[in-house]
Design a protein around this motif. Structure first.
Motif, short mmCIF file in Angstrom:
data_model
loop_
_atom_site.label_atom_id
_atom_site.label_comp_id
_atom_site.label_asym_id
_atom_site.label_seq_id
_atom_site.Cartn_x
_atom_site.Cartn_y
_atom_site.Cartn_z
N ASP A 77 -42.04 -7.65 7.13
CA ASP A 77 -43.23 -7.51 6.51
C ASP A 77 -43.52 -6.45 5.71
N ASN A 78 -44.72 -6.17 5.12
CA ASN A 78 -44.91 -5.14 4.04
C ASN A 78 -45.29 -3.92 4.38
N GLU A 79 -45.39 -3.76 5.85
CA GLU A 79 -45.73 -2.49 6.71
C GLU A 79 -44.49 -1.83 7.15
N ASN A 136 -39.35 -15.62 5.93
CA ASN A 136 -40.95 -15.51 5.90
C ASN A 136 -41.16 -14.31 4.96
N PHE A 137 -40.43 -13.14 4.96
CA PHE A 137 -40.63 -12.26 3.89
C PHE A 137 -40.10 -12.61 2.68
N HIS A 138 -39.07 -13.08 2.53
CA HIS A 138 -38.22 -13.23 1.28
C HIS A 138 -38.84 -14.51 0.60
N ASN A 139 -39.71 -15.49 1.23
CA ASN A 139 -40.07 -16.49 0.50
C ASN A 139 -41.62 -16.60 0.48
N GLY A 140 -41.91 -15.63 1.33
CA GLY A 140 -43.56 -15.78 1.74
C GLY A 140 -44.26 -14.46 0.79
N GLU A 141 -44.85 -13.61 1.46
CA GLU A 141 -45.78 -12.69 0.84
C GLU A 141 -45.15 -11.38 0.80
N GLY A 142 -43.90 -11.10 1.28
CA GLY A 142 -42.94 -9.93 1.38
C GLY A 142 -42.89 -9.35 0.22
N SER A 143 -43.04 -8.09 0.09
CA SER A 143 -43.09 -7.51 -1.16
C SER A 143 -42.15 -6.10 -1.08
N THR A 177 -33.51 -8.54 -7.01
CA THR A 177 -33.64 -9.87 -7.58
C THR A 177 -34.41 -10.81 -6.34
N GLY A 178 -34.89 -12.17 -6.68
CA GLY A 178 -35.42 -12.92 -5.92
C GLY A 178 -36.70 -12.92 -5.78
N SER A 179 -37.42 -13.90 -5.28
CA SER A 179 -38.82 -14.28 -5.33
C SER A 179 -39.90 -13.00 -4.58
N SER A 180 -39.03 -12.32 -3.48
CA SER A 180 -39.99 -11.40 -3.02
C SER A 180 -40.15 -10.14 -3.66
N LEU A 181 -39.30 -10.14 -4.97
CA LEU A 181 -38.97 -8.84 -5.54
C LEU A 181 -39.43 -8.92 -7.03
N GLU A 182 -40.60 -9.79 -7.17
CA GLU A 182 -40.88 -10.14 -8.65
C GLU A 182 -41.59 -8.79 -9.11
N ASP A 183 -42.16 -8.07 -8.37
CA ASP A 183 -42.90 -6.86 -8.54
C ASP A 183 -42.26 -5.70 -8.75
N ILE A 184 -40.76 -5.80 -8.54
CA ILE A 184 -40.04 -4.66 -8.70
C ILE A 184 -39.56 -4.39 -10.22
N THR A 185 -40.03 -3.21 -10.55
CA THR A 185 -39.66 -3.02 -12.20
C THR A 185 -38.50 -1.65 -11.98
N ALA A 186 -38.46 -1.11 -13.42
CA ALA A 186 -37.56 0.05 -13.29
C ALA A 186 -38.38 1.16 -12.37
N ASP A 187 -39.74 0.91 -12.60
CA ASP A 187 -40.58 2.18 -11.99
C ASP A 187 -40.24 2.20 -10.58
N GLY A 188 -39.96 0.89 -9.93
CA GLY A 188 -39.59 0.74 -8.64
C GLY A 188 -38.41 1.39 -8.12
N GLY A 189 -37.73 1.95 -9.09
CA GLY A 189 -36.47 2.64 -8.77
C GLY A 189 -36.77 3.83 -7.91
N GLU A 190 -37.98 4.51 -8.27
CA GLU A 190 -38.43 5.77 -7.90
C GLU A 190 -38.70 5.88 -6.31
N ASP A 191 -39.29 4.69 -6.10
CA ASP A 191 -39.81 4.42 -4.52
C ASP A 191 -38.39 4.18 -3.89
N TYR A 192 -37.34 3.47 -4.50
CA TYR A 192 -36.15 3.20 -3.87
C TYR A 192 -35.54 4.21 -3.49
#
Length: 578
Positions: free
Chosen positions: A293-295, A328-335, A372-387
Motif C-alpha cells: 500500500d501507499n503507507e 493489488n499494489f502493482h495493478n491497483g492504486e499503488g504508487s 517501470t510499470g503501471s504503479s510507477l507512472e508518476d516516478i520521474t527523475a525527481d523521484g530519484g531523490e526520494d529513492y
C-alpha cells in the motif's frame, strides 16, 4: 638685421615650449595611472541589497547566495549541486533531512531546532531553511556542519569567497602599495587597493601584468613589479569537519547469489529441491517482500524453515523487496513515488523490514524497486531523490543490525537518478542487472545480454561504485524472437532447458556469434515469421564471468533459480573461487 632675428627665436622657442607641453601631456596621458574606480556592484553582478555573489575556487561564478535576517543562504539546488547532495527536502512535509551513517536529522522550514533519530536536538539560533519568492534556501552555516568547505563573507559590496576543494594554489606577496585593476594596463579602472604585505593568489602571469585574487576576493590585474615571494602552497581543509565513516559488511570472498522467485509462501517449500543440483552458492535471495500500500506496508512470505534450510546449506538469505509482485499494489492504486516521498511511509517500510530481519534471522535485504510499470507512472527523475533518501535511511537501520544491504539497479543508460555514487557509499553491495538489453516490448529483436552491453555496464558503473561492492547480474533465461512479415516483433522468455528444447524440436542451426559472445540461430516459419535466438548457456555465461574477473567485480548474481542447466554451476563456482 639683429632686430629681425629676435622675433624668430621667440617664435621658435614658443613652438618648442608648446610642442613639449603637448608631448608631455601625451606621455602623461599615456603612461600615468588612472584613478578611476570600477563599479564593484556591477563587477560582481549584484542585483539587490540582499544578493550575495559567490567567488568559487578563485573564479567568478553564476552562484549567488542571499542575505536573509543577517544569515547567508544558498538555494537548495545549489547546495545539492555544489556543496552536499546528501541533503534531502521532503516537499510534502516541508522538512529538510540530512542522514549520517547512524542518524536521520530533520528540521522544518522556518524552524531553528533540529531533531535526530538518536534522540538529540539542537537550537541553531537561525532558521536552517526558508522560502524566498517560492525558492527554497538553506543556511550556509547549517550546510557547513556536515560538509567539507569554507567560506568568507564580505560587505560593501556583498560577496562571498568559497572553497570546496583543497589542493594547491600559487601565492605572491605585494611588496609595495598598489592597485588591483579590472584589466591589465595602467588606464584600467581600479577594483580595490592592495597594501604592502598583502597575499594574493596568482592565477595567470603575463609579460608585465598578472591576474590575481585579492585577499577579499576581487579578481583583477596587478603589475608584476609589485609581486614577490611567489610560491606554491597546499590548501588546508577545515579542521572543524570530520568526514563521516560509512562502514560496510562484506562476505569472505566473492558473492555468488541467485534470486529465488517463490510466488507465495508455498514456494518456500521448493528450496531444497531447487538447490539440489547447484554448487558454490553462498547467497540466496527469495522474493519475499513486496510493497502492498501507499503507507509503506509490505506483504511478506518469509518463513523460518526457509532461513534454516539456507543456513544449513551454507547460504545467507538476502530477502528481496520489490514493488511489482503484489498485484493489488502493482495493478491497483499503488504508487512507489508516494511511499518514498513520505518520511512516515519510509519509516513504516523500514521498521517492517527490520522486524522481519530480527524475527527470522535474515542476513540481508536486497532492494529491487524498479522504475517501470503501471504503479510507477508518476516516478520521474525527481523521484530519484526520494529513492536515494529511502536507501540512506534503510542503510542506517541495516548498519545498526549488522544486516547486509544490497540494491538492484539497471546499467547506466541515462538513469543517473539512481545516484550510483551514493549507493556505492551507503550500501554494502550494488548489483547491476546487466540483462534485458532487449526486453519484452522491444521494437527489435536482439540479445538479452550481449558481451558489450555487459562490459560497458560494468565499466560505466565502476566510475561511481567501488569494485569491491559491484556485483554483476547475469540472466539464466533466453528470449526467443518472432518477427512477422508486417514487421511486428514479439518474444517469449524461458529457461535454458526450455530454449534448448525449442532449438532441438525446430532443428535450428546454432553458430557462435563473436559480436555478442552467444550462440545465435534463426529460421523462417511457414507463414514467413522470422525466428531468432541469442542463447544463454554455459559458454555465454563464461564470457561474462571473464569480463567480471578482469574488472575485479565483487561477485555474480543470477536471475533466476530454476532457469539454469546444471552445467552452469561449475563454471560460476570456478569464477567465485578464482
Amino acid at each position: 638685421m639683429k632686430h629681425k632675428v629676435i622675433p624668430v627665436v621667440v617664435i621658435v622657442v614658443l613652438i618648442l615650449v608648446l610642442g613639449g607641453g603637448y608631448a608631455g601631456k601625451y606621455l602623461y596621458d599615456k603612461y600615468s595611472y588612472s584613478n578611476e574606480q570600477a563599479d564593484t556592484k556591477s563587477y560582481f553582478g549584484i542585483e539587490d541589497e540582499n544578493d550575495v555573489p559567490i567567488i568559487l575556487q578563485n573564479e567568478k561564478s553564476d552562484l549567488h547566495a542571499r542575505l536573509i535576517d543577517g544569515v547567508y543562504y544558498m538555494t537548495f539546488s545549489d547546495v545539492q549541486n555544489i556543496l552536499n547532495d546528501r541533503f534531502y527536502y521532503g516537499q510534502e512535509e516541508g522538512i529538510l533531512v540530512y542522514t549520517t551513517p547512524s542518524a536521520i536529522i530533520t528540521v522544518g522550514v522556518d524552524s531553528t531546532t533540529t531533531s535526530s533519530t538518536d534522540g538529540s536536538s539542537e537550537d541553531l539560533g537561525y532558521k536552517a531553511a526558508v522560502y524566498d519568492n517560492d525558492t527554497l534556501y538553506v543556511a550556509i552555516d547549517y550546510v557547513k556542519k556536515y560538509t567539507n568547505f569554507n567560506y568568507t563573507a564580505y560587505t560593501d559590496p556583498n560577496h562571498i569567497t568559497m572553497y570546496t576543494q583543497f589542493d594547491q594554489e600559487i601565492r605572491a606577496v605585494i611588496k609595495k602599495n598598489t592597485k588591483l585593476r579590472l584589466r591589465g594596463g595602467v588606464k584600467s579602472e581600479i577594483l580595490v587597493g592592495l597594501e604592502k604585505g598583502d597575499t594574493v593568489v596568482l592565477l595567470e602571469k603575463l609579460e608585465d601584468w598578472s591576474k590575481v585574487v585579492s585577499p577579499d576576493g576581487y579578481i583583477g590585474y596587478v603589475e608584476n613589479k609589485f609581486l614577490e615571494n611567489i610560491q606554491t602552497v597546499d590548501l588546508l581543509a577545515p579542521s572543524d569537519y570530520a568526514e563521516p565513516e560509512y562502514t560496510s559488511v562484506h562476505l569472505d570472498g566473492k558473492v555468488n547469489l541467485v534470486w529465488h522467485s517463490i510466488g507465495g509462501k508455498a514456494g518456500n517449500d521448493t528450496l531444497s529441491s531447487a538447490i539440489s543440483n547447484t554448487s558454490g552458492l553462498n547467497v540466496i535471495s527469495p522474493t519475499w517482500f513486496s510493497l502492498s500500500d501507499n503507507e509503506g506496508s509490505i506483504e511478506s512470505f518469509a518463513t523460518q524453515g526457509y532461513v534454516d534450510t539456507a543456513h544449513a546449506n551454507g547460504m545467507q538469505v538476502w530477502a528481496a523487496l520489490d514493488n511489482f509482485n503484489n498485484s493489488n499494489f502493482h495493478n491497483g492504486e499503488g504508487s512507489t513515488a508516494k511511499v518514498l516521498a513520505s518520511s512516515t511511509s519510509r519509516k513504516r517500510l523500514i521498521d517492517s523490514l527490520m522486524s522481519e530481519v530480527r524475527t527470522y534471522g535474515i542476513d540481508g535485504i536486497n532492494v529491487d524497486l524498479e522504475f517501470t510499470g503501471s504503479s510507477l507512472e508518476d516516478i520521474t527523475a525527481d523521484g530519484g531523490e526520494d529513492y536515494i533518501e529511502f536507501i540512506r535511511e534503510l542503510s542506517i537501520a541495516c548498519r545498526a543490525e549488522g544486516t547486509i544491504l544490497s540494491v538492484d539497479i539497471p546499467v547506466p543508460m541515462g538513469n543517473s537518478f539512481f545516484h550510483r555514487k551514493e549507493l556505492g557509499v551507503v550500501c554494502d553491495y550494488v548489483i547491476i542487472m546487466a540483462y534485458d538489453e532487449h526486453y519484452e516490448g522491444s521494437a527489435e529483436a536482439g540479445s538479452v545480454a550481449s558481451i558489450s552491453y555487459v562490459e560497458n555496464g560494468i565499466k560505466n558503473t565502476l566510475e561511481d561504485v567501488p569494485a569491491d561492492k559491484l556485483v554483476n547480474g547475469i540472466p539464466f533465461y533466453t528470449r526467443i524472437w518472432f518477427t512477422s512479415t508486417d514487421g511486428t516483433v514479439k518474444s517469449q522468455a524461458g529457461g535454458m532447458s526450455w530454449a534448448n528444447s525449442y532449438i532441438s524440436s525446430n532443428g535450428i542451426d546454432m553458430n557462435w556469434d563473436q559480436e555478442t559472445c552467444q550462440y545465435y540461430g534463426t529460421y523462417t516459419q511457414a507463414d514467413g515469421t522470422v525466428v531468432e535466438i541469442w542463447l544463454e548457456d554455459a559458454e555465454s555465461i563464461q564470457t561474462k564471468l571473464n569480463v567480471m574477473d578482469v574488472n575485479g567485480c565483487a561477485g555474480v548474481a543470477a536471475w533466476q533459480l530454476g532457469y539454469e542447466t546444471s552445467d552452469i554451476w561449475p563454471v560460476i563456482e570456478a569464477y567465485v573461487n578464482k
